[in-house]
Motif scaffolding. Sequence first.
Motif, short mmCIF file in Angstrom:
data_model
loop_
_atom_site.label_atom_id
_atom_site.label_comp_id
_atom_site.label_asym_id
_atom_site.label_seq_id
_atom_site.Cartn_x
_atom_site.Cartn_y
_atom_site.Cartn_z
N ALA A 207 1.04 -1.57 -0.07
CA ALA A 207 0.24 0.35 0.30
C ALA A 207 0.84 1.61 0.26
O ALA A 207 0.66 2.19 -1.08
N ALA A 208 1.92 1.29 0.72
CA ALA A 208 2.64 2.19 1.30
C ALA A 208 3.04 2.95 -0.59
O ALA A 208 3.56 4.12 -0.29
N ARG A 210 1.53 3.29 -3.41
CA ARG A 210 1.12 3.50 -3.74
C ARG A 210 0.97 5.15 -3.44
O ARG A 210 -0.15 6.00 -4.97
N GLN A 211 1.74 5.17 -2.58
CA GLN A 211 1.72 7.08 -2.85
C GLN A 211 2.92 7.43 -2.50
O GLN A 211 3.71 7.70 -1.83
N THR A 214 4.81 10.00 0.51
CA THR A 214 5.34 8.96 1.15
C THR A 214 5.84 8.04 0.83
O THR A 214 6.43 7.41 1.62
N ARG A 215 6.38 7.60 -0.46
CA ARG A 215 7.30 6.70 -0.90
C ARG A 215 8.77 5.81 -0.55
O ARG A 215 9.02 5.55 0.01
N ALA A 217 10.56 8.58 2.54
CA ALA A 217 9.97 7.21 4.04
C ALA A 217 9.58 6.35 3.85
O ALA A 217 10.59 5.71 4.71
N SER A 218 8.30 5.62 3.08
CA SER A 218 8.76 4.22 3.45
C SER A 218 9.84 3.23 3.38
O SER A 218 9.77 2.52 3.33
N ARG A 220 12.65 4.22 2.46
CA ARG A 220 13.67 3.98 3.42
C ARG A 220 13.29 3.29 4.85
O ARG A 220 14.15 2.28 5.36
#
Lengths: 224, 224
Positions: A207-208, A210-211, A214-215, A217-218, A220
């Motif tokens: 899910a992460a 998909r954005q 915020t990609r 950060a997630s 990393r």
Amino acid sequence: MTTQHINDTMTDPTNRTRLREAATSAFAENGFHATTTRDIAAAAGMSPAALYIHHRSKQDLLHVISRDGHQEVLQLVRDASASSGGPEDRLAEVIRALAAYHAENHTIARTVNYEIHSLSPAQQAEIGGLRTAVLREVQAVVEDGVEAGVFDAPDPELTTLVLLSLCVDISRWYEQDRPWSPGELSDYASVVALNAVRPRSGQRIDAATRQPSTRSASERMATR
Amino acid sequence: MTTQHINDTMTDPTNRTRLREAATSAFAENGFHATTTRDIAAAAGMSPAALYIHHRSKQDLLHVISRDGHQEVLQLVRDASASSGGPEDRLAEVIRALAAYHAENHTIARTVNYEIHSLSPAQQAEIGGLRTAVLREVQAVVEDGVEAGVFDAPDPELTTLVLLSLCVDISRWYEQDRPWSPGELSDYASVVALNAVRPRSGQRIDAATRQPSTRSASERMATR
């Protein structure tokens, strides 16, 4: 009855305990600010004057309750962390101990965790030190697991804060009439915590990605 | 200036907003009980009399702030839960929305979550209803995942409470000077939450089976 005798009676450790128990109940029930020293003294079966033999103020009582509560939690965590076994067993023990404490002592835990702003700056600093010690103790177990290759925690401090959240917040919603015993709850918390840190095969989170915002950060967090 | 004109000015929606913002800041900084209506009126640049045109009491202000905060959270969760995708994507969205809210609005969230005992019984019941609605909304996503075979949550209500704990408690420890942005934090919370509910191959938790006293509870949770 001599003055010395009166003083001995007044400073009896039993009185201190009764005062603390009365204050703990009153703070939990009505909140720190709505509780008066007169309420506490009455609940302990003492006069307000007798209370002041033991404690300078209501804030002093809150400080003693908060300090001892945090020291108890730190000791629980140290004991659990020192248990035999690898990082998985030790983390399970730590989370179980923390979750059980916050379920069993939910009223005092709420006071201790949510009334910190009612302490003096010096008292807040002391409690802050104890909280940091708890955090570092749990974080060391997480880091041991990362080093041993059994945990996937890209940011051990953040992981630890999130695992602590899972335990501490139990005191907010746990009531005696909940259908889960402290034992069941703490077992389940340890299952969730271990699942959260154990490495997984394949993509960690779809899910992460998909954005776009915020990609990075997630990614990393998930990969470093 | 006619009486009607004065009344129009006094009931101006801008004044209501200013009062709410002043009350929110004051409650967060000093706690509900240590804040007076006079403090709030002064911070809003109004007279205490003007405050009473909008709100009967400090408690009424807390109630409005708490109700609107909970309704905002419920709407966030509904929107996230209604997002496209399977249960994994939807749960990730829900947890991300909740975690981000509690990081971004940590001061108001603390007031809203930790001052519930300062509301009247009727107000507490209303807020309790909103909290249950949030719980059920998240629980429905967890149950959808269990039904679809992508989540392992033997007790969906308990799982949901634990996942909510992970998000709500962020407001307790999150400060602006933390090294994680709300976006990083919410991404990480969603990773932890998904890891916590995704089924694992092999034994779920070894440590729990080492304790005979809790074995039945943990086994039931892990296997049913």
